[in-house]
Motif scaffolding. Structure first.
Motif, short mmCIF file in Angstrom:
data_model
loop_
_atom_site.label_atom_id
_atom_site.label_comp_id
_atom_site.label_asym_id
_atom_site.label_seq_id
_atom_site.Cartn_x
_atom_site.Cartn_y
_atom_site.Cartn_z
N ILE A 276 -5.47 -5.96 10.36
CA ILE A 276 -4.20 -5.94 9.64
C ILE A 276 -3.97 -4.50 9.16
CG2 ILE A 276 -2.90 -6.85 7.70
CD1 ILE A 276 -4.63 -9.35 7.83
N TYR A 277 -2.84 -3.91 9.58
CA TYR A 277 -2.51 -2.51 9.26
C TYR A 277 -1.38 -2.49 8.22
CZ TYR A 277 -4.94 -1.58 13.69
OH TYR A 277 -5.87 -1.53 14.71
N TYR A 278 -1.54 -1.60 7.27
CA TYR A 278 -0.47 -1.37 6.30
C TYR A 278 0.39 -0.23 6.83
CZ TYR A 278 1.91 0.54 2.24
OH TYR A 278 2.87 1.04 1.36
N GLU A 279 1.71 -0.46 6.90
CA GLU A 279 2.66 0.55 7.33
C GLU A 279 3.65 0.81 6.21
OE1 GLU A 279 2.71 -0.37 12.17
OE2 GLU A 279 4.47 -0.89 10.95
N GLY A 280 3.68 2.04 5.76
CA GLY A 280 4.58 2.41 4.67
C GLY A 280 4.15 3.72 4.03
N GLY B 89 2.95 -8.31 -4.64
CA GLY B 89 3.31 -7.15 -3.80
C GLY B 89 4.59 -6.50 -4.26
N GLY B 90 5.00 -6.78 -5.48
CA GLY B 90 6.25 -6.21 -5.95
C GLY B 90 6.16 -4.74 -6.24
N ASN B 91 4.93 -4.21 -6.48
CA ASN B 91 4.79 -2.79 -6.75
C ASN B 91 4.64 -1.94 -5.49
OD1 ASN B 91 2.35 -3.90 -6.08
ND2 ASN B 91 1.16 -2.72 -7.59
N VAL B 92 4.77 -2.55 -4.33
CA VAL B 92 4.67 -1.82 -3.05
C VAL B 92 6.02 -1.17 -2.77
CG1 VAL B 92 4.21 -2.05 -0.58
CG2 VAL B 92 2.91 -3.39 -2.23
N PRO B 93 6.04 0.09 -2.23
CA PRO B 93 7.32 0.73 -1.95
C PRO B 93 8.16 -0.07 -0.97
CG PRO B 93 5.54 2.33 -1.87
CD PRO B 93 4.90 0.98 -1.98
N VAL B 94 9.48 0.04 -1.16
CA VAL B 94 10.41 -0.65 -0.27
C VAL B 94 10.27 -0.12 1.14
CG1 VAL B 94 12.82 -1.19 0.17
CG2 VAL B 94 11.97 -1.03 -2.19
N GLY B 95 10.33 -1.01 2.10
CA GLY B 95 10.19 -0.63 3.50
C GLY B 95 8.79 -0.74 4.02
N LEU C 227 3.27 -5.23 7.02
CA LEU C 227 1.95 -5.46 7.59
C LEU C 227 2.10 -5.70 9.08
CD1 LEU C 227 0.35 -7.82 4.91
CD2 LEU C 227 -0.04 -5.36 5.20
N ALA C 228 1.18 -5.11 9.87
CA ALA C 228 1.16 -5.27 11.32
C ALA C 228 -0.17 -5.88 11.71
CB ALA C 228 1.38 -3.93 12.01
N PHE C 229 -0.14 -6.85 12.66
CA PHE C 229 -1.33 -7.58 13.09
C PHE C 229 -1.56 -7.26 14.58
CE2 PHE C 229 0.34 -9.73 9.49
CZ PHE C 229 -0.71 -10.30 8.82
N GLY C 230 -2.79 -6.80 14.86
CA GLY C 230 -3.07 -6.49 16.25
C GLY C 230 -4.54 -6.18 16.47
N ASP C 231 -4.83 -5.79 17.69
CA ASP C 231 -6.20 -5.42 18.03
C ASP C 231 -6.54 -4.05 17.43
OD1 ASP C 231 -6.36 -7.78 19.51
OD2 ASP C 231 -5.69 -6.76 21.37
N SER C 232 -7.82 -3.75 17.45
CA SER C 232 -8.26 -2.44 16.99
C SER C 232 -7.85 -1.38 18.01
CB SER C 232 -9.77 -2.42 16.79
OG SER C 232 -10.20 -1.13 16.46
N ILE C 233 -7.31 -0.30 17.49
CA ILE C 233 -6.92 0.80 18.38
C ILE C 233 -8.04 1.81 18.55
CG2 ILE C 233 -4.49 0.52 17.76
CD1 ILE C 233 -4.82 3.05 16.02
N VAL C 234 -9.19 1.57 17.91
CA VAL C 234 -10.28 2.54 18.01
C VAL C 234 -10.76 2.67 19.45
CG1 VAL C 234 -12.64 3.05 17.28
CG2 VAL C 234 -10.99 2.16 15.63
N GLY C 235 -10.95 1.50 20.10
CA GLY C 235 -11.41 1.55 21.49
C GLY C 235 -10.42 2.26 22.40
N GLY C 236 -9.11 2.02 22.17
CA GLY C 236 -8.10 2.67 22.99
C GLY C 236 -8.06 4.17 22.76
N VAL C 237 -8.18 4.58 21.47
CA VAL C 237 -8.16 6.01 21.17
C VAL C 237 -9.38 6.70 21.75
CG1 VAL C 237 -8.25 7.70 19.31
CG2 VAL C 237 -6.73 5.73 19.13
N ALA C 238 -10.57 6.08 21.60
CA ALA C 238 -11.80 6.67 22.14
C ALA C 238 -11.75 6.74 23.65
CB ALA C 238 -13.01 5.87 21.69
N GLY C 239 -11.25 5.66 24.30
CA GLY C 239 -11.18 5.65 25.76
C GLY C 239 -10.15 6.63 26.30
N VAL D 200 5.32 -8.31 9.42
CA VAL D 200 6.02 -8.98 8.31
C VAL D 200 6.27 -7.95 7.22
CG1 VAL D 200 5.01 -11.26 8.78
CG2 VAL D 200 3.86 -9.70 7.20
N ALA D 201 7.34 -8.14 6.47
CA ALA D 201 7.68 -7.21 5.40
C ALA D 201 6.97 -7.58 4.11
CB ALA D 201 9.20 -7.20 5.17
N ILE D 202 6.79 -6.57 3.26
CA ILE D 202 6.19 -6.76 1.94
C ILE D 202 7.30 -6.52 0.90
CG2 ILE D 202 4.45 -5.92 0.31
CD1 ILE D 202 2.84 -4.91 2.67
N PRO D 203 7.51 -7.39 -0.07
CA PRO D 203 6.70 -8.60 -0.40
C PRO D 203 7.25 -9.89 0.19
CG PRO D 203 8.14 -8.10 -2.23
CD PRO D 203 8.46 -7.09 -1.17
#
Length: 313
Positions: free
Chosen positions: A82-86, A150-156, A159-171, A64-67
């Motif tokens: 929940i990952y912040y992308e920007g 969330g108006g002070n967040v840069p344009v573009g 938020l991304a919702f997903g599983d933890s990538i730690v296990g994938g990166v470690a594996g 989803v986009a912010i804001p």
């Protein structure tokens, strides 16, 4: 005609070329280089496949986009990140904002929502994110996401919702790194071992000689002897061939020829019986033509029994 025979090379004769000494096999063999290389390539392949798999998972995260916010669908219950992308995701310079998640379909339920306590980032293609929140879903379904203040967040940003990538990166990273290191170490160790063993084999290799051979100068190299002949054997002789010259004749003075004596013509003797004890000699040379003043009358007849003038009885 007799001809000295030389045995053919390899026939076992005295002049046969000695066979080369067999080379010692060096262990481990070169095939182990291939094994170590395969281990190294397996580690690289594992890393590439793992990163591609993680990148595909990140691309499939609902966003989803912010804001502006929006709705997402979560297909299983359990823990989510929940990952912040920007801008600022990699450096951690993220502006402060609030996130609100509420069920948007019947049966959907959110159990908890709180900050993420570890530093996890990713960068795959156009997606660069950082884990900021953790959420537990009691029942899957559709959810509404809102970002007040969330108006002070840069344009573009989003938020991304997903599983933890730690296990994938470690594996992915741990097995691939171990395989790559194992392959490199194996290549280095095999190379060093082969170099050391090869050097020792060369330094310890004795000079090879045919069985039963006595040390000494090789046959056929004696001074004055042609190759392939025994020094104590006379050369073969054939009728009509000139005798072999002495290779080293002793020095001697060349005797001078005796002076040639000019023979004097013997005096013309009168025919008569030879004196007693006189040595017979060649008859005087008679001139076929008598001189002009010669007496044509026959010589006087010598009396028998009387010695010649001047001869000893």
């Amino acid at each position: 005609m007799d001809t000295p025979m030389t045995p053919a090379p390899g026939g076992g004769g005295p002049d046969a070329a000695p066979a080369a000494a067999p080379k010692a096999k060096i262990r481990p063999g070169r095939i182990w280089y291939l094994v170590a290389l395969l281990v190294l390539l397996a580690g690289v392949a594992w890393l590439v496949v793992g990163l591609l798999s993680i990148s595909s998972r990140v691309d499939s995260f609902p966003r989803v986009a912010i804001p502006a916010g929006g709705q997402i669908t979560l297909d299983h219950s359990g823990d989510y990140v929940i990952y912040y992308e920007g801008p600022g995701a990699q450096s951690g310079q993220i502006p402060a904002f609030q996130v609100r998640v509420t069920p948007a379909s019947a049966g959907a339920a959110v159990q908890s929502l709180g900050p993420y306590n570890s530093s996890v980032t990713y960068a795959f293609g156009s997606h660069q994110g950082r884990a900021v929140l953790s959420m537990r879903v009691g029942h899957p379904g559709r959810f509404r996401v809102e970002t007040p203040s969330g108006g002070n967040v840069p344009v573009g940003s989003g938020l991304a919702f997903g599983d933890s990538i730690v296990g994938g990166v470690a594996g992915t990273a741990l097995p691939s790194v171990l395989l790559i290191l194992a392959g490199i170490v194996a290549l280095v160790v095999i190379f060093i071992i082969r170099i050391v063993k090869t050097s020792r084999a060369r330094s310890a290799r004795p000079a090879w000689s045919p069985p039963g051979a006595q040390p000494g100068p090789p046959q056929g190299t004696q001074s004055g002897q042609p190759p392939g002949t025994q020094p104590d054997q006379p050369p073969a002789w054939s009728p009509g061939a000139p005798p072999a010259a002495d290779p080293d004749p002793p020095l001697r003075a060349d005797p001078a020829p005796p002076p040639t004596a000019q023979p004097e013509p013997p005096p013309t003797a009168q025919p008569g019986p030879p004196a007693s004890g006189a040595q017979p000699g060649p008859p005087p040379t008679a001139d076929p033509s008598p001189p002009p003043d010669a007496d044509p009358s026959p010589p006087p007849t010598a009396q028998p029994g009387l010695p010649a003038s001047g001869a000893q009885p």
